[in-house]
Design a protein around this motif. Structure first.
Motif, short mmCIF file in Angstrom:
data_model
loop_
_atom_site.label_atom_id
_atom_site.label_comp_id
_atom_site.label_asym_id
_atom_site.label_seq_id
_atom_site.Cartn_x
_atom_site.Cartn_y
_atom_site.Cartn_z
N ASP A 64 0.82 -1.21 0.00
CA ASP A 64 0.00 0.00 0.00
C ASP A 64 0.87 1.28 0.00
O ASP A 64 1.79 1.39 0.82
N PRO A 65 0.64 2.20 -0.95
CA PRO A 65 -0.45 2.29 -1.90
C PRO A 65 -0.15 1.69 -3.28
O PRO A 65 -0.90 1.92 -4.23
N LEU A 66 0.95 0.97 -3.41
CA LEU A 66 1.36 0.46 -4.72
C LEU A 66 0.59 -0.80 -5.09
O LEU A 66 0.42 -1.71 -4.27
N ARG A 67 0.18 -0.83 -6.34
CA ARG A 67 -0.47 -2.01 -6.90
C ARG A 67 0.42 -2.58 -8.01
O ARG A 67 1.44 -2.00 -8.36
N LEU A 68 0.02 -3.71 -8.56
CA LEU A 68 0.87 -4.43 -9.50
C LEU A 68 1.31 -3.55 -10.67
O LEU A 68 2.48 -3.57 -11.07
N LEU A 69 0.39 -2.76 -11.21
CA LEU A 69 0.72 -1.95 -12.38
C LEU A 69 1.44 -0.66 -12.02
O LEU A 69 1.74 0.15 -12.90
N HIS A 70 1.74 -0.48 -10.73
CA HIS A 70 2.66 0.59 -10.31
C HIS A 70 4.10 0.10 -10.29
O HIS A 70 5.01 0.87 -9.99
N CYS A 71 4.31 -1.19 -10.58
CA CYS A 71 5.63 -1.82 -10.42
C CYS A 71 6.15 -2.31 -11.76
O CYS A 71 5.39 -2.81 -12.60
N CYS A 72 7.46 -2.20 -11.96
CA CYS A 72 8.07 -2.71 -13.18
C CYS A 72 8.15 -4.23 -13.11
O CYS A 72 8.16 -4.82 -12.03
N PRO A 73 8.22 -4.89 -14.27
CA PRO A 73 8.35 -6.35 -14.26
C PRO A 73 9.80 -6.80 -14.13
O PRO A 73 10.73 -6.08 -14.51
N ASN A 74 10.00 -7.99 -13.58
CA ASN A 74 11.30 -8.65 -13.64
C ASN A 74 11.46 -9.21 -15.05
O ASN A 74 10.67 -10.05 -15.47
N SER A 75 12.45 -8.75 -15.76
CA SER A 75 12.59 -9.10 -17.17
C SER A 75 13.94 -9.75 -17.46
O SER A 75 14.87 -9.67 -16.66
#
Length: 381
Positions: free
Chosen positions: A191-202
């Motif tokens: 909180d307050p971050l959601r999945l689409l606030h985060c970069c992916p592991n690539s």
């Protein structure tokens, strides 16, 4: 110190590459780079390869597979700034006159870790107590929202903008736009971050060629001048830490502006370390492209759009392009190179002549980040 030019760039597209290790991805990027500039492997004077999880001697493994065998090769680990640090060392090698050309590479395969936060060393007081990067950035976001009056929706707008940009980038991990509602409804992370606030592991790799003016004249490729290359580490202290001010970014970019003779007002585009949506707002202020506490307003007003005052993450940034940690800083240089040579295609920022790239990272007790690198590049006539 001699002038240094970027004469070419290549990227092994970011995404999930199961079964392909860091050396495989790095090899692809280097081979594509050498072919693009028509340079025989034997003419490379030195190699610098950034990677966090690539293992021992990944630099030699990457370059030998691409035919570069014998010259000095260095494997660089500096957390998320590993690739950018490799570029910095290659710049030093050319600027000092030690070599006329050098290859800088970043490569990483994170698929082997599966999902979730990346593992951090437990030989650290804070990490041993359970600190992970999503939680750290969530604390930064909470404090920023509290102090500035920004809303969670403002964090979502970062993701919407960068995913919109990345939808046009064939090198990006995510190539589809998202809506404000999709970001708000995505799975909670911290909180307050959601999945689409985060970069992916690539997974992915990138490579760039740096060379002297004399060497550059022998090449038939567009050139971009490196006006500043700076790396700084975090200052250790155990007292109060301002979660809304990335001191390491401010110190690094201040040195870069001084080295280049340029200022925030000169920038046409910025590729910054938006590992989480809040990071774009914090770093935009520390880089001087927004007033402190007002980056969310500049974003909402369209100032960071591709056709805005300064295009921020026109490639899609880490939120869309992905974050194979060792490769990120080198890929930013590549994206800036294509922008400044007018070859960015659908991503092109109109009339771009000055670009800044910024990457920072490394959770470590007592500092805001372990390492930070900033490069400023300009188009050449």
């Amino acid at each position: 110190m001699r002038h240094v030019f970027v004469a070419g760039a290549a990227v092994a597209p970011f995404g999930k590459h199961l079964g392909r290790g860091a050396a495989d991805l790095g090899e692809q990027a280097v081979i594509d780079l050498l072919r693009s500039v028509n340079l025989p492997p034997g003419q490379v004077g030195a190699g610098f390869v950034g990677s966090v999880y690539g293992g021992s001697l990944v630099g030699q493994r990457v370059l030998q597979r691409a035919g570069i065998s014998g010259p000095p090769v260095f494997t660089v680990e500096n957390a998320c700034a590993s690739g950018a640090s490799a570029v910095h060392l290659a710049w030093q090698a050319v600027a000092s006159g030690a070599h006329d050309c050098a290859v800088a590479v970043g490569t990483e395969n994170l698929s082997g870790f599966g999902g979730g936060a990346l593992p951090l060393t437990t030989a650290d007081a804070e990490i041993a107590q359970g600190v992970v990067m999503p939680a750290t950035y969530a604390m930064r976001a909470q404090r920023y929202l509290y102090e500035t009056g920004a809303r969670v929706e403002d964090l979502c707008l970062v993701s919407v903008k960068n995913r919109r940009n990345g939808a046009k980038n064939p090198r990006a991990h995510f190539q589809a736009p998202v809506t404000l509602e999709q970001v708000l409804q995505s799975r909670p992370v911290a909180d307050p971050l959601r999945l689409l606030h985060c970069c992916p592991n690539s997974d992915g790799a990138a490579a760039v060629l740096l060379c002297s003016p004399e060497f550059a004249r022998e090449l038939r490729t567009p050139l971009v001048r490196v006006r500043a290359s700076v790396v700084r580490s975090g200052r250790f202290h155990t007292g109060f830490r301002d979660m809304t001010w990335p001191d390491i970014t401010e110190r690094t970019v201040r040195a870069a502006y001084e080295m280049s003779g340029l200022s925030p007002a000169d920038l046409d585009l910025v590729e910054l370390h938006d590992a989480f949506s809040i990071a774009e707002l914090l770093h935009a202020e520390a880089l001087g492209i927004a007033e402190r506490g007002k980056a969310h307003r500049a974003l909402a007003d369209g100032e960071f759009d591709v056709d805005g005052r300064v295009a921020v993450s026109p490639s899609g940034g880490l939120l869309s392009r992905g974050h194979p940690v060792g490769a990120t800083g080198v890929s930013q240089i590549g994206e800036a190179y294509w922008q400044l040579t007018g070859s960015a295609g659908d991503l092109q920022v109109p009339g771009a002549t000055v670009a800044l790239t910024h990457v920072t990272g490394g959770g470590i007790f007592g500092v805001d980040n372990g390492a930070c690198s900033v490069h400023i590049l300009t188009a050449e006539d």
